[in-house]
Design an enzyme around this catalytic site. Sequence first.
Site, PDB file in Angstrom:
ATOM      1  N   GLY A   1      70.341  10.020  34.112  1.00 26.94           N
ATOM      2  CA  GLY A   1      71.817  10.276  33.760  1.00 26.94           C
ATOM      3  C   GLY A   1      72.480  11.273  32.600  1.00 26.94           C
ATOM      4  O   GLY A   1      71.650  11.622  31.790  1.00 26.94           O
TER       5      GLY A   1
ATOM      6  N   HIS B   1      73.695   9.548  37.708  1.00 32.16           N
ATOM      7  CA  HIS B   1      75.205   9.725  37.595  1.00 32.16           C
ATOM      8  C   HIS B   1      75.176  10.532  36.341  1.00 32.16           C
ATOM      9  O   HIS B   1      74.546  10.805  35.209  1.00 32.16           O
ATOM     10  CB  HIS B   1      75.494   8.005  37.075  1.00 32.16           C
ATOM     11  CG  HIS B   1      74.678   7.438  35.859  1.00 32.16           C
ATOM     12  ND1 HIS B   1      74.897   7.939  34.571  1.00 32.16           N
ATOM     13  CD2 HIS B   1      73.440   6.820  35.706  1.00 32.16           C
ATOM     14  CE1 HIS B   1      74.293   7.180  33.767  1.00 32.16           C
ATOM     15  NE2 HIS B   1      73.194   6.751  34.525  1.00 32.16           N
ATOM     16  N   ASP B   2      76.593  11.017  36.722  1.00 27.59           N
ATOM     17  CA  ASP B   2      77.315  12.020  35.578  1.00 27.59           C
ATOM     18  C   ASP B   2      76.461  13.265  35.439  1.00 27.59           C
ATOM     19  O   ASP B   2      76.796  14.117  34.285  1.00 27.59           O
ATOM     20  CB  ASP B   2      77.269  11.337  34.260  1.00 27.59           C
ATOM     21  CG  ASP B   2      78.164  10.051  34.362  1.00 27.59           C
ATOM     22  OD1 ASP B   2      79.386  10.273  34.701  1.00 27.59           O
ATOM     23  OD2 ASP B   2      77.684   8.922  34.098  1.00 27.59           O
TER      24      ASP B   2
END
Length: 257
Positions: A137, A119-120
């Site tokens: 992440g 994520h991200d």
Amino acid sequence: MIHPTAQIDPTAVIGDNVSIGAFTVVGADVHIGDGTVIGPHVVIQGPTRIGRENRISQFASLGGDPQDKKFAGEHTELVIGDRNQIREYVTINRGTGDGGGKTEIGNDNWILAYVHIAHDCKIGNNTVFSNYSALAGHVEIGDWVVMAGFSGAHQFCKIGAHAFIGMGCLLGSDVPPFVTMANEQRGRPRGINSEGLKRRGFDTARISAIKRAYRTLYMAGLTLADAREQLSVQANDSDDVRAMLEFLDRSERSLAR
């Protein structure tokens, strides 16, 4: 060009000349750009935006929920650019609400089998992720970076453009542009990625300036503050050294040294 066994959510937007293989699932709020080819048994969850002329192989899983215990179902997305190769069993998660809300993949990247991008993460253009490489992440990857097989990066690490991360190398620090990292002591700088730079058309003068900057940063026995001061002088004559210096200014973690 959509196999009859594929399941396409009615809210999905499918561009022209898109091919979708057998048993693939395209979920709600997914946009797929023109000319993209998606193999069988792929799962794409939304919100996800996929650009033009991508090639997505069987069993890839894109746009799934972030693997973050703090995630509470907030609206986040995955954005993938154009002409990317995404191979078998790749997993790329959407962003998190407190991490910017978006995972981004640029253009012309090779993302090979079993790669995980969490994520991200922010991925530039023309990168190569070899088999089994992985990002935690919030990792940022510059243009033309190569992640060799079984390499990985800890969350919030930044890897500068044209860096080469060697096989099995695990990073817990930021890596400046152009630097080669080897699998020693959790990642150790081992010179610049001179072969990669030559292949991309860097001339002798540019490579020499980058080598000089590397020696200043890693081999002169200077503190980071003193090395930065010398690099600021060298940057007057080299855009590449200036890029290294700007990377150091953006670095929020410890620097791989």
